[in-house]
Design an enzyme around this catalytic site. Structure first.
Site, mmCIF file in Angstrom:
data_model
loop_
_atom_site.group_PDB
_atom_site.id
_atom_site.type_symbol
_atom_site.label_atom_id
_atom_site.label_comp_id
_atom_site.label_asym_id
_atom_site.label_seq_id
_atom_site.Cartn_x
_atom_site.Cartn_y
_atom_site.Cartn_z
ATOM 1 N N ASN A 197 -10.064 -0.087 -0.051
ATOM 2 C CA ASN A 197 -8.607 -0.018 -0.053
ATOM 3 C C ASN A 197 -8.100 -0.586 -1.385
ATOM 4 O OD1 ASN A 197 -5.869 -0.436 0.330
ATOM 5 N ND2 ASN A 197 -6.078 -1.302 2.387
ATOM 6 N N HIS A 215 -3.192 7.242 2.416
ATOM 7 C CA HIS A 215 -3.625 5.949 1.884
ATOM 8 C C HIS A 215 -5.029 5.673 2.414
ATOM 9 C CE1 HIS A 215 -3.992 1.848 0.862
ATOM 10 N NE2 HIS A 215 -3.792 1.388 2.080
ATOM 11 N N CYS A 233 0.814 -1.228 0.000
ATOM 12 C CA CYS A 233 0.000 0.000 0.000
ATOM 13 C C CYS A 233 0.845 1.274 0.000
ATOM 14 C CB CYS A 233 -0.942 0.021 1.191
ATOM 15 S SG CYS A 233 -2.050 -1.377 1.238
HETATM 16 O O1 UT7 Z 1 -3.794 -1.078 3.678
HETATM 17 C C1 UT7 Z 1 -2.941 -1.828 4.458
HETATM 18 C C2 UT7 Z 1 -3.208 -1.833 5.858
HETATM 19 N N1 UT7 Z 1 -4.451 -2.400 6.272
HETATM 20 C C3 UT7 Z 1 -5.185 -1.714 7.120
HETATM 21 O O2 UT7 Z 1 -4.902 -0.583 7.366
HETATM 22 C C4 UT7 Z 1 -6.317 -2.408 7.857
HETATM 23 C C5 UT7 Z 1 -6.235 -2.099 9.323
HETATM 24 N N2 UT7 Z 1 -7.270 -2.677 10.123
HETATM 25 C C6 UT7 Z 1 -8.566 -2.297 10.060
HETATM 26 O O3 UT7 Z 1 -8.921 -1.480 9.238
HETATM 27 C C7 UT7 Z 1 -9.533 -2.856 11.065
HETATM 28 O O4 UT7 Z 1 -8.829 -3.589 12.048
HETATM 29 C C8 UT7 Z 1 -10.640 -3.753 10.440
HETATM 30 C C9 UT7 Z 1 -11.621 -2.890 9.659
HETATM 31 C C10 UT7 Z 1 -10.002 -4.802 9.553
HETATM 32 C C11 UT7 Z 1 -11.422 -4.470 11.547
HETATM 33 O O5 UT7 Z 1 -11.958 -3.552 12.464
HETATM 34 P P1 UT7 Z 1 -11.818 -3.830 14.044
HETATM 35 O O6 UT7 Z 1 -12.564 -2.765 14.712
HETATM 36 O O7 UT7 Z 1 -10.373 -3.959 14.352
HETATM 37 O O8 UT7 Z 1 -12.613 -5.182 14.218
HETATM 38 P P2 UT7 Z 1 -12.089 -6.585 14.741
HETATM 39 O O9 UT7 Z 1 -11.136 -7.198 13.784
HETATM 40 O O10 UT7 Z 1 -11.655 -6.440 16.166
HETATM 41 O O11 UT7 Z 1 -13.436 -7.422 14.724
HETATM 42 C C12 UT7 Z 1 -14.509 -7.159 15.619
HETATM 43 C C13 UT7 Z 1 -15.580 -8.221 15.448
HETATM 44 C C14 UT7 Z 1 -15.035 -9.645 15.522
HETATM 45 O O12 UT7 Z 1 -15.986 -10.416 16.203
HETATM 46 P P3 UT7 Z 1 -15.741 -10.830 17.750
HETATM 47 O O13 UT7 Z 1 -14.435 -11.570 17.753
HETATM 48 O O14 UT7 Z 1 -15.664 -9.524 18.476
HETATM 49 O O15 UT7 Z 1 -16.935 -11.652 18.050
HETATM 50 C C15 UT7 Z 1 -14.981 -10.079 14.076
HETATM 51 O O16 UT7 Z 1 -15.152 -11.484 13.928
HETATM 52 O O17 UT7 Z 1 -16.196 -8.100 14.156
HETATM 53 C C16 UT7 Z 1 -16.179 -9.364 13.490
HETATM 54 N N3 UT7 Z 1 -16.018 -9.138 12.052
HETATM 55 C C17 UT7 Z 1 -17.048 -8.867 11.238
HETATM 56 N N4 UT7 Z 1 -18.375 -8.773 11.448
HETATM 57 C C18 UT7 Z 1 -19.152 -8.473 10.400
HETATM 58 C C19 UT7 Z 1 -14.869 -9.102 11.333
HETATM 59 N N5 UT7 Z 1 -15.154 -8.821 10.036
HETATM 60 C C20 UT7 Z 1 -16.488 -8.681 9.958
HETATM 61 C C21 UT7 Z 1 -17.360 -8.382 8.901
HETATM 62 N N6 UT7 Z 1 -18.690 -8.284 9.149
HETATM 63 N N7 UT7 Z 1 -16.931 -8.167 7.644
#
Ligand code: UT7
Length: 330
Positions: free
Chosen positions: A287, A257, A116
């Site tokens: 992204n 980004h 990225c």
């Molecule tokens: O470009 C290169 C770099 N990449 C990035 O910058 C990405 C960086 N990370 C992020 O943008 C965020 O961490 C995400 C958007 C990927 C995730 O957001 P988060 O607030 O960190 O959520 P999380 O991973 O902690 O997930 C929270 C909950 C989980 O459930 P439990 O374990 O709390 O029961 C996930 O299983 O949300 C669940 N979950 C979803 N639910 C509905 C994960 N993906 C989804 C989904 N729909 N698509």
């Protein structure tokens, strides 16, 4: 110190026409528009048409950038393509793009993989090569067909990514103090595992087992990446502003980004630059990795958000983990 300035002569971008909305994704995986939008700011992303290649998207963006610069393919002697999704593992996408665009066979063509952060790395590389005086005009393209390496069964990643291309044409200028003022690039190579495609490289060549394990798709530990992304982008932006004696108020526009609106908002808060001075289009494209900054840069220029004399800050972060900032005076 470079002996001549390197300026952007034209920009162009291209996004495939197919729009994939959050609501559509919710039909195929366990997710919702509410979850995706509240966690990432994304509403929809573009998906390449069947048979539409990374090189095709790159060519469309490059043609627009050349037209904007009022130049032709014959004027280009350097092509750098930032991508993690070349048409094939070998040769470089740049070679295919060179042929499709009709660039001269005397053009130096190569790909650069900094995920990225790829566009900022490629832009810095091209500017340095031009500053040497050995190249005259470069095309720098950021392009991705992430739909081809996303695991459409993994809701934690597939909702985040999209396809597209952005391009800039750069050339020398006799005017001092304009164009690329400086960059600040870096890498945290100890965190490769947080964001990678484990299969298909020389360590784990493609096999029936690797395909079965879905090892040819993007794997990401989102939460960990998020934290490092915010810190690295804030620090590199702060460093480059300090290096150039610029305060937050002197930055007319930040082009970050586009990975996650919450990451952008956190950086804005830490740098004390209001969100109105951040360009955001993650809602429409998701992204697009190396393509995100050049697409945003092109949209910012075409919508009148960049004026002569403005200082623009580019800041990115991605797999590697790589990061980088660049300052441009128009
Ligand atoms: O470009 C290169 C770099 N990449 C990035 O910058 C990405 C960086 N990370 C992020 O943008 C965020 O961490 C995400 C958007 C990927 C995730 O957001 P988060 O607030 O960190 O959520 P999380 O991973 O902690 O997930 C929270 C909950 C989980 O459930 P439990 O374990 O709390 O029961 C996930 O299983 O949300 C669940 N979950 C979803 N639910 C509905 C994960 N993906 C989804 C989904 N729909 N698509």
């Amino acid at each position: 110190m470079s002996h001549r300035s390197t300026v952007i002569l034209g920009t162009g971008s291209y996004a495939p026409s197919r729009v994939l909305t959050n609501a559509e994704l919710a039909h195929t995986i366990d997710t919702s528009d509410e979850w995706i939008h509240s966690r990432s700011g994304i509403r929809e992303r573009r998906i390449a048409a069947p048979g539409e290649m990374t090189s095709d998207m790159a060519v469309a963006a490059a043609q627009r950038a050349l037209a904007d610069a009022k130049l032709t393919p014959a004027d280009i002697d350097l092509l750098i393509v930032a991508t993690i999704t070349p048409d094939m593992p070998m040769p470089a996408a740049a070679c295919i793009i060179q042929h499709k665009l009709g660039l001269a066979t005397t053009t130096a063509c190569f790909d650069l993989n900094a995920a990225c952060s790829g566009f900022i790395y490629a832009f810095d590389t091209a500017c340095a090569m031009l500053s040497s005086g050995r190249y005259q005009r470069a095309l720098v393209i950021g392009v991705e067909k992430l739909s081809s390496i996303v695991d459409w069964q993994d809701r934690t990643t597939c909702v985040l990514f999209g396809d597209g291309a952005g391009a800039v044409v750069i050339g020398p200028s006799d005017q001092p103090g304009v164009g690329l003022l400086g960059t600040r690039l870096g890498t945290y190579g100890d965190s490769v595992d947080l964001l990678c495609i484990p299969g298909g490289g020389s360590n784990a060549p493609a096999s029936v087992a690797s395909v079965g394990a879905r090892d040819h798709f993007i794997k990401m530990k989102g939460k960990e990446v998020f934290k490092i992304a915010v810190r690295a982008m804030e620090e590199s932006a702060r460093d480059i502003l300090e290096q150039h004696g610029l305060g937050a108020t002197q930055i007319a526009l930040v082009i970050p980004h586009q990975a996650n609106l919450r990451i952008i908002e956190a950086i804005a808060q830490y740098l004390e630059i209001p969100m109105e001075r951040f360009f955001v289009n993650v809602d429409r494209y998701g992204n697009t990795s190396a393509a995100s900054i050049p697409i945003a840069l092109d949209e910012a220029r075409r919508t009148g958000r960049i004026k002569a004399g403005d200082v623009t800050l580019l800041v990115a972060f991605g797999a590697g983990l790589t990061y980088g900032s660049a300052l441009i005076r128009w």
